[in-house]
Design an enzyme around this catalytic site. Sequence first.
Site, PDB file in Angstrom:
ATOM      1  N   ASN A  70       0.838  -1.190   0.000  1.00 27.11           N
ATOM      2  CA  ASN A  70       0.000   0.000   0.000  1.00 27.11           C
ATOM      3  C   ASN A  70       0.876   1.244   0.000  1.00 27.11           C
ATOM      4  O   ASN A  70       1.970   1.265   0.561  1.00 27.11           O
ATOM      5  CB  ASN A  70      -1.001  -0.001   1.161  1.00 27.11           C
ATOM      6  CG  ASN A  70      -0.368  -0.055   2.536  1.00 27.11           C
ATOM      7  OD1 ASN A  70       0.652  -0.706   2.751  1.00 27.11           O
ATOM      8  ND2 ASN A  70      -0.991   0.613   3.493  1.00 27.11           N
ATOM      9  N   CYS A 122     -10.561  -3.024  -4.861  1.00 24.87           N
ATOM     10  CA  CYS A 122      -9.601  -4.072  -5.236  1.00 24.87           C
ATOM     11  C   CYS A 122     -10.323  -5.316  -5.742  1.00 24.87           C
ATOM     12  O   CYS A 122      -9.882  -5.951  -6.708  1.00 24.87           O
ATOM     13  CB  CYS A 122      -8.699  -4.421  -4.058  1.00 24.87           C
ATOM     14  SG  CYS A 122      -7.508  -3.108  -3.692  1.00 24.87           S
ATOM     15  N   CYS A 136     -10.399  -4.546  -0.217  1.00 28.02           N
ATOM     16  CA  CYS A 136     -11.514  -3.604  -0.250  1.00 28.02           C
ATOM     17  C   CYS A 136     -12.353  -3.844  -1.512  1.00 28.02           C
ATOM     18  O   CYS A 136     -11.960  -4.595  -2.414  1.00 28.02           O
ATOM     19  CB  CYS A 136     -11.001  -2.163  -0.195  1.00 28.02           C
ATOM     20  SG  CYS A 136     -10.265  -1.565  -1.742  1.00 28.02           S
ATOM     21  N   GLU A 177      -3.031  -4.631  -3.114  1.00 31.29           N
ATOM     22  CA  GLU A 177      -3.555  -5.539  -4.128  1.00 31.29           C
ATOM     23  C   GLU A 177      -3.549  -4.891  -5.514  1.00 31.29           C
ATOM     24  O   GLU A 177      -3.111  -5.493  -6.491  1.00 31.29           O
ATOM     25  CB  GLU A 177      -4.979  -5.984  -3.779  1.00 31.29           C
ATOM     26  CG  GLU A 177      -5.088  -6.678  -2.442  1.00 31.29           C
ATOM     27  CD  GLU A 177      -5.391  -5.738  -1.277  1.00 31.29           C
ATOM     28  OE1 GLU A 177      -4.702  -4.703  -1.112  1.00 31.29           O
ATOM     29  OE2 GLU A 177      -6.324  -6.045  -0.514  1.00 31.29           O
TER      30      GLU A 177
END
Length: 132
Positions: A42, A91, A88, A55
Amino acid sequence: MEAYELWQKAVKAREFSYSPYSGFKVGAALLCKNGEVVQGCNVENSAYGPSNCAERTAFFAAVAKGQREFEAIAIAGGKEELVMCYPCGVCRQVMAEFCDPDNFHVICGMNKEKLEILTLRELLPKSFEMQD
């Protein structure tokens, strides 16, 4: 590649996280059909909107290398201790763009004994798809 082995690569990718605002570090390891593993982490931004999840970082890096077929992704995240870290919605939708929802696996975990393997369809049962 075994699920735990892929997940360990996600744990390693987490070390590169840029998360000065939340302190929540996430790593991802994306297994391509040809056996290559592309890692992502991230990357936060003070404006929040330009931030990117681990991701998507992995997917976008893989696509930029010419990869278009994927088998699985492993995710590892948490502040200090690892927690179950699921992708999330954004993603999940990116995964749906490239992956067969019944055969693509998402591996989330905290340690070797606590790994959960789900299909993309289980995580995103009614994804937005291009209609013929």
